[in-house]
Motif scaffolding. Structure first.
Motif, PDB file in Angstrom:
ATOM      1  N   MET A  87       4.633  -4.173   0.233  1.00 35.69           N
ATOM      2  CA  MET A  87       5.343  -5.390  -0.179  1.00 35.69           C
ATOM      3  C   MET A  87       5.515  -5.452  -1.692  1.00 35.69           C
ATOM      4  O   MET A  87       6.554  -5.896  -2.187  1.00 35.69           O
ATOM      5  CB  MET A  87       4.576  -6.618   0.325  1.00 35.69           C
ATOM      6  N   THR A  88       4.502  -5.010  -2.425  1.00 41.61           N
ATOM      7  CA  THR A  88       4.547  -5.088  -3.889  1.00 41.61           C
ATOM      8  C   THR A  88       4.997  -3.785  -4.544  1.00 41.61           C
ATOM      9  O   THR A  88       5.196  -3.746  -5.756  1.00 41.61           O
ATOM     10  CB  THR A  88       3.165  -5.453  -4.444  1.00 41.61           C
ATOM     11  N   ARG A  89       5.103  -2.725  -3.739  1.00 42.39           N
ATOM     12  CA  ARG A  89       5.407  -1.377  -4.239  1.00 42.39           C
ATOM     13  C   ARG A  89       4.420  -0.986  -5.341  1.00 42.39           C
ATOM     14  O   ARG A  89       4.790  -0.411  -6.358  1.00 42.39           O
ATOM     15  CB  ARG A  89       6.846  -1.293  -4.757  1.00 42.39           C
ATOM     16  N   LEU A 222      12.640   0.020   5.628  1.00 40.44           N
ATOM     17  CA  LEU A 222      13.836  -0.404   4.901  1.00 40.44           C
ATOM     18  C   LEU A 222      13.467  -1.201   3.652  1.00 40.44           C
ATOM     19  O   LEU A 222      14.108  -1.063   2.604  1.00 40.44           O
ATOM     20  CB  LEU A 222      14.735  -1.247   5.810  1.00 40.44           C
ATOM     21  N   LEU A 223      12.424  -2.018   3.742  1.00 41.44           N
ATOM     22  CA  LEU A 223      12.028  -2.858   2.616  1.00 41.44           C
ATOM     23  C   LEU A 223      11.610  -2.021   1.410  1.00 41.44           C
ATOM     24  O   LEU A 223      11.966  -2.347   0.270  1.00 41.44           O
ATOM     25  CB  LEU A 223      10.889  -3.785   3.034  1.00 41.44           C
ATOM     26  N   VAL A 224      10.859  -0.946   1.638  1.00 41.38           N
ATOM     27  CA  VAL A 224      10.344  -0.156   0.519  1.00 41.38           C
ATOM     28  C   VAL A 224      11.436   0.668  -0.161  1.00 41.38           C
ATOM     29  O   VAL A 224      11.230   1.198  -1.256  1.00 41.38           O
ATOM     30  CB  VAL A 224       9.186   0.773   0.968  1.00 41.38           C
ATOM     31  N   THR A 225      12.599   0.781   0.475  1.00 43.08           N
ATOM     32  CA  THR A 225      13.703   1.491  -0.178  1.00 43.08           C
ATOM     33  C   THR A 225      14.369   0.627  -1.243  1.00 43.08           C
ATOM     34  O   THR A 225      15.136   1.141  -2.066  1.00 43.08           O
ATOM     35  CB  THR A 225      14.767   1.917   0.854  1.00 43.08           C
ATOM     36  N   GLY A 226      14.084  -0.671  -1.223  1.00 44.34           N
ATOM     37  CA  GLY A 226      14.679  -1.587  -2.190  1.00 44.34           C
ATOM     38  C   GLY A 226      15.282  -2.784  -1.491  1.00 44.34           C
ATOM     39  O   GLY A 226      15.804  -2.670  -0.374  1.00 44.34           O
ATOM     40  N   LYS A 231      18.802  -5.506   2.399  1.00 44.97           N
ATOM     41  CA  LYS A 231      19.763  -6.572   2.690  1.00 44.97           C
ATOM     42  C   LYS A 231      21.053  -5.996   3.252  1.00 44.97           C
ATOM     43  O   LYS A 231      21.655  -6.560   4.161  1.00 44.97           O
ATOM     44  CB  LYS A 231      20.049  -7.376   1.428  1.00 44.97           C
ATOM     45  N   GLY A 232      21.475  -4.865   2.695  1.00 42.14           N
ATOM     46  CA  GLY A 232      22.690  -4.224   3.175  1.00 42.14           C
ATOM     47  C   GLY A 232      22.574  -3.755   4.614  1.00 42.14           C
ATOM     48  O   GLY A 232      23.580  -3.638   5.316  1.00 42.14           O
ATOM     49  N   MET A 233      21.356  -3.486   5.049  1.00 43.20           N
ATOM     50  CA  MET A 233      21.120  -3.061   6.433  1.00 43.20           C
ATOM     51  C   MET A 233      20.865  -4.254   7.355  1.00 43.20           C
ATOM     52  O   MET A 233      20.477  -4.083   8.511  1.00 43.20           O
ATOM     53  CB  MET A 233      19.921  -2.118   6.486  1.00 43.20           C
TER      54      MET A 233
END
Length: 337
Positions: A87-89, A222-226, A231-233
């Motif tokens: 979540m925080t990368r 998907l979240l960790v990709t940015g 959002k685009g997905m």
């Protein structure tokens, strides 16, 4: 396609081997201790229990509960740390580093010292409240400024809030030495003396949180990709992060309510899990659960044997393992996410 299948088969095989190691650690937790018990005698304590035999009583009412609790809590702490890092990368994120554990302990101490709370269910809710408050404060502080939430700011915020709650806890106990004895095992962290009755009230919350986390593997990938890509997905970023945060609070708060402050499992295990599982959180999360359970149960066995017949608090054992690892991560500045 064949290469991908080979990797999948390797992950499955490794997962099975790690599961067998966990089973061995679980069995060792039942057999080894101040009074060594043979494997045959341990089996008989379940198949033909004799309440007149000390060995049977020790297995059923001491070693089995602490092995089960160590397995559940270890898995929960590891999964919560994995979610926090995703979540925080931030490779240094964990419930203990970000003050969530200390927030939960502070609320437990306040409840016990000022309101004479003794019910495990009540302490569980206090632990949840403290963990949630600490997580919220750290997130808000880490998000301040033009750059928003950054790994450096959230680590600094976590360290500050952790120290703040710890100092508050110590300040309360300075003026109430009698209360210190009541909360000492929460401060040190231990599975010794725990019973299955202590686990049952929080088990539904832990199981629900664990299952939800395992089902979120694809969304986390998907979240960790940015955020923009996610959002685009079509992903609802706020909902996913809120769900991850809630799971972290439930798992960390439950763990503190049962065994106290056991640190570093949420920090160390996610890195080991990624070493075996790669970057796919559909695999990282179950690997983290197995490895976290193995580490805590194994640390409990080691804690009984290091200075036998005395026991080392399990929080000390996990700190011995996790402390150097934390220094290694901080110095190398790993970006494994």
């Amino acid at each position: 396609m064949k290469v991908a299948n080979v990797f999948q088969q390797k992950k499955v095989t490794t997962f099975i081997l790690l599961s067998l190691l966990l089973v061995m650690a679980f069995a060792s937790s039942i057999i080894f201790g101040q009074t060594p018990i043979s494997a045959e005698e341990a089996v008989r304590s379940f198949t033909s229990f004799d309440q007149n035999l000390t060995s049977h009583i020790v297995v059923r009412y001491d070693r089995l509960p602490r092995a089960v609790i160590g397995t559940v809590v270890g898995a929960g702490l590891a999964v919560s740390g994995t979610l926090m890092q995703a979540m925080t990368r931030n490779p240094m994120a964990s419930p203990s580093i970000f003050g969530i554990n200390n927030g939960a302990i502070f609320f437990i101490v306040v409840g016990m010292v000022f309101f004479s709370v003794s019910s495990l269910v009540s302490l569980m809710w206090l632990a949840f409240a403290g963990a949630a408050l600490a997580a919220l404060i750290v997130y808000i502080l880490g998000s301040l400024g033009r750059d928003g939430l950054t790994p450096v700011k959230i680590v600094l915020a976590g360290a500050a809030i952790s120290a703040l709650f710890q100092s508050y806890t110590q300040g309360i106990l300075v003026f109430d030495e009698a209360g210190l004895q009541d909360v000492l095992f929460w401060l040190a962290g231990s599975v010794s003396g725990r019973t299955l009755d202590m686990l049952i009230p929080v088990l539904p919350f832990i199981v629900t949180a664990m299952i939800t986390a395992l089902l979120m593997g694809r969304a986390i990938n998907l979240l960790v990709t940015g955020d923009d890509i996610a959002k685009g997905m079509g992903q609802n970023i706020l909902l996913i992060k809120a769900a991850m945060g809630a799971i972290v609070v439930v798992l960390a708060g439950s763990s503190v309510a049962i065994v106290g402050a056991v640190g570093f499992i949420g920090l160390v295990i996610p890195h080991i899990a990624r070493f075996f599982a790669g970057t796919d959180y559909r695999w990282i999360l179950p690997y983290s659960a197995i490895l976290g359970a193995f580490l805590l149960v194994g640390a409990d066995v080691a804690a009984r044997l290091v200075i036998r017949p005395q026991e080392v608090p399990i929080g000390v054992m996990t700190a011995i393992i996790g402390g150097p690892f934390f220094i290694y991560i901080a110095r190398r500045g790993l970006k494994s996410l």
